[in-house]
Design a protein around this motif. Sequence first.
Motif, PDB file in Angstrom:
ATOM      1  N   THR A  70       0.845  -1.195   0.000  1.00  0.00           N
ATOM      2  CA  THR A  70       0.000   0.000   0.000  1.00  0.00           C
ATOM      3  C   THR A  70       0.878   1.242   0.000  1.00  0.00           C
ATOM      4  OG1 THR A  70      -1.773   1.192   1.174  1.00  0.00           O
ATOM      5  CG2 THR A  70      -0.162   0.045   2.532  1.00  0.00           C
ATOM      6  N   TYR A  71       0.419   2.267  -0.695  1.00  0.00           N
ATOM      7  CA  TYR A  71       1.129   3.551  -0.721  1.00  0.00           C
ATOM      8  C   TYR A  71       0.158   4.607  -1.218  1.00  0.00           C
ATOM      9  CZ  TYR A  71       4.932   6.917  -1.269  1.00  0.00           C
ATOM     10  OH  TYR A  71       5.728   8.017  -1.142  1.00  0.00           O
ATOM     11  N   ILE A  72       0.489   5.871  -0.945  1.00  0.00           N
ATOM     12  CA  ILE A  72      -0.377   6.951  -1.410  1.00  0.00           C
ATOM     13  C   ILE A  72      -0.544   6.835  -2.931  1.00  0.00           C
ATOM     14  CG2 ILE A  72       0.227   8.492   0.479  1.00  0.00           C
ATOM     15  CD1 ILE A  72       2.123   9.904  -1.482  1.00  0.00           C
ATOM     16  N   PRO A  73      -1.706   7.158  -3.485  1.00  0.00           N
ATOM     17  CA  PRO A  73      -2.806   7.928  -2.894  1.00  0.00           C
ATOM     18  C   PRO A  73      -3.779   7.133  -2.016  1.00  0.00           C
ATOM     19  CG  PRO A  73      -3.360   7.418  -5.151  1.00  0.00           C
ATOM     20  CD  PRO A  73      -1.974   6.883  -4.923  1.00  0.00           C
ATOM     21  N   ASN A  87      -4.428   5.384   4.252  1.00  0.00           N
ATOM     22  CA  ASN A  87      -4.372   4.562   5.463  1.00  0.00           C
ATOM     23  C   ASN A  87      -3.074   4.877   6.187  1.00  0.00           C
ATOM     24  OD1 ASN A  87      -2.214   2.698   4.458  1.00  0.00           O
ATOM     25  ND2 ASN A  87      -3.809   2.081   3.008  1.00  0.00           N
ATOM     26  N   GLY A  88      -2.957   4.382   7.396  1.00  0.00           N
ATOM     27  CA  GLY A  88      -1.807   4.728   8.223  1.00  0.00           C
ATOM     28  C   GLY A  88      -0.482   4.276   7.648  1.00  0.00           C
ATOM     29  N   VAL A  89      -0.450   3.090   7.028  1.00  0.00           N
ATOM     30  CA  VAL A  89       0.799   2.569   6.486  1.00  0.00           C
ATOM     31  C   VAL A  89       1.259   3.425   5.305  1.00  0.00           C
ATOM     32  CG1 VAL A  89       1.961   0.575   5.475  1.00  0.00           C
ATOM     33  CG2 VAL A  89       0.236   0.234   7.259  1.00  0.00           C
ATOM     34  N   ALA A  90       0.329   3.743   4.410  1.00  0.00           N
ATOM     35  CA  ALA A  90       0.670   4.573   3.249  1.00  0.00           C
ATOM     36  C   ALA A  90       1.210   5.931   3.692  1.00  0.00           C
ATOM     37  CB  ALA A  90      -0.554   4.744   2.352  1.00  0.00           C
ATOM     38  N   THR A  91       0.552   6.535   4.675  1.00  0.00           N
ATOM     39  CA  THR A  91       1.005   7.830   5.195  1.00  0.00           C
ATOM     40  C   THR A  91       2.382   7.721   5.826  1.00  0.00           C
ATOM     41  OG1 THR A  91      -1.274   8.543   5.592  1.00  0.00           O
ATOM     42  CG2 THR A  91       0.458   9.705   6.790  1.00  0.00           C
ATOM     43  N   VAL A 138      15.961   6.542  -1.022  1.00  0.00           N
ATOM     44  CA  VAL A 138      14.900   5.594  -0.658  1.00  0.00           C
ATOM     45  C   VAL A 138      14.167   5.179  -1.919  1.00  0.00           C
ATOM     46  CG1 VAL A 138      12.836   5.208   0.721  1.00  0.00           C
ATOM     47  CG2 VAL A 138      14.654   6.685   1.604  1.00  0.00           C
ATOM     48  N   PHE A 139      14.153   3.865  -2.168  1.00  0.00           N
ATOM     49  CA  PHE A 139      13.455   3.304  -3.315  1.00  0.00           C
ATOM     50  C   PHE A 139      12.244   2.530  -2.800  1.00  0.00           C
ATOM     51  CE2 PHE A 139      17.917   3.747  -4.337  1.00  0.00           C
ATOM     52  CZ  PHE A 139      17.880   4.405  -5.563  1.00  0.00           C
ATOM     53  N   LEU A 140      11.062   2.934  -3.254  1.00  0.00           N
ATOM     54  CA  LEU A 140       9.828   2.276  -2.822  1.00  0.00           C
ATOM     55  C   LEU A 140       9.362   1.311  -3.898  1.00  0.00           C
ATOM     56  CD1 LEU A 140       7.540   4.986  -1.161  1.00  0.00           C
ATOM     57  CD2 LEU A 140       8.463   2.938  -0.107  1.00  0.00           C
ATOM     58  N   PHE A 141       9.025   0.093  -3.485  1.00  0.00           N
ATOM     59  CA  PHE A 141       8.504  -0.925  -4.389  1.00  0.00           C
ATOM     60  C   PHE A 141       7.063  -1.208  -3.969  1.00  0.00           C
ATOM     61  CE2 PHE A 141      13.040  -1.293  -3.955  1.00  0.00           C
ATOM     62  CZ  PHE A 141      13.482  -1.435  -5.264  1.00  0.00           C
ATOM     63  N   VAL A 142       6.120  -0.805  -4.823  1.00  0.00           N
ATOM     64  CA  VAL A 142       4.701  -0.832  -4.449  1.00  0.00           C
ATOM     65  C   VAL A 142       3.844  -1.301  -5.629  1.00  0.00           C
ATOM     66  CG1 VAL A 142       5.000   1.051  -2.776  1.00  0.00           C
ATOM     67  CG2 VAL A 142       4.377   1.584  -5.143  1.00  0.00           C
ATOM     68  N   PRO A 143       2.589  -1.676  -5.365  1.00  0.00           N
ATOM     69  CA  PRO A 143       1.694  -2.036  -6.471  1.00  0.00           C
ATOM     70  C   PRO A 143       1.302  -0.814  -7.301  1.00  0.00           C
ATOM     71  CG  PRO A 143       0.852  -2.811  -4.340  1.00  0.00           C
ATOM     72  CD  PRO A 143       1.952  -1.843  -4.058  1.00  0.00           C
ATOM     73  N   LYS A 144       1.050  -1.035  -8.583  1.00  0.00           N
ATOM     74  CA  LYS A 144       0.480   0.004  -9.438  1.00  0.00           C
ATOM     75  C   LYS A 144      -0.904   0.343  -8.891  1.00  0.00           C
ATOM     76  CE  LYS A 144      -0.014   2.448 -13.333  1.00  0.00           C
ATOM     77  NZ  LYS A 144       0.753   3.668 -13.593  1.00  0.00           N
TER      78      LYS A 144
END
Length: 388
Positions: free
Chosen positions: A9-12, A15-19, A35-41
């Motif tokens: 999970t990540y913004i937009p 939820n608390g984790v994304a924030t 910092v490299f973030l690996f997240v779902p599309k």
Amino acid sequence: MNIGMFSDTYIPQKNGVATALKLYKDEMEKLGHNVFLFVPKYDINYTREEKNVIEFPAVKFPFEKEQRVAIPFSWKVFKIKDLNLDIVHSHDPFSMGILAMSVSRLLNIKHIGTHHTMYEYYLHYLPPIMRPPVELTQKVVKNWCLKLDKVIAPTNNIKNTLIEYGVPSYHIEVIPTGIDISSFDNPITWDLRKEYPSIKEEDRILIFVGRLGKEKNIDFLIKVFSKVFAEEKNVKFVIIGGGPEKENLELLAQELKVKEHVIFTDAQPREKVIDAYKQSDIFIFASYTETQGLVVLEAMSAGTPVVALGKLGVYDLLSQEDAGGIMIKELNEDDFVNEILRLLRDNTLYEELSRKAKDFVKNNYSIETCVKNILDLYEREIMSGEDE
């Protein structure tokens, strides 16, 4: 350091984790780290402008449309080694967490994980035929934690929960998730009273912020509000968030004859949420699933006193001396009502709690302190790996 963070999970998403991930990334980059973030599309039509966010193909979770299930198979996997990562940090044990585990092993680098979510309280989102037993869910979390080099728990209560699952105490670091305190210093631009004319100038505002799901107990809060309204007519209840329970909650407000006094704003950008905290009088919260309760800290950072159910992470917050909030030990409507009315009627108590709340967050839960502690953990783990 070159830091790889993996999350489902990540913004937009709101939820608390994304924030928390956004705050971590911004603060770590401010200190000079990559910092490299690996997240779902998030969505096929959503284009990210943020640098160093690597998206993987994903599908919407069929039983909760706001959630994403990543498919961690992509040509991008082969590019990860070129980033020269020093550490891997995963934020859940599922698809991206599994990828993080594979990356840490292939590259022979340390793997930290944060246990953000009490998954056993979210099983109701699965149909009964697909719903695993609570014990199996806890075992999945335990096995994930044991495969990590260290697991971060946001509070001592969550650490003790993980120990009950079978995770050794020495394997767990307690590092609370921090708040970007400076963002609460900006002037208010979203005027609730202008946006919602039913909120009169003389009205006091109770507020809830969070996902509209069963586990958040918002139906309980609406029942509490109806009793408060019976005693104090100049009061409104603002509910900020979206989720599957919205229609049921609107029906409940109608049944209790307080529909005109309960305002559903749907999910809002973080800037507007902060504005809403600052215009509200009391934050009320009755969730029993919080590993920490970031929204509780956010309300307190705005100087908005809190009346909340003291379970799990929220207990760890409000049981501290001078926390600036009122903790209710059990889910009892009258206890909530009595404390809310006391705050509404006692200006001296109200001002004292408001001041204590802001000081408490500033002194104990800043994002700067949180990130410093995480970076210290990274460095210790990297050094221990070099000594092996």
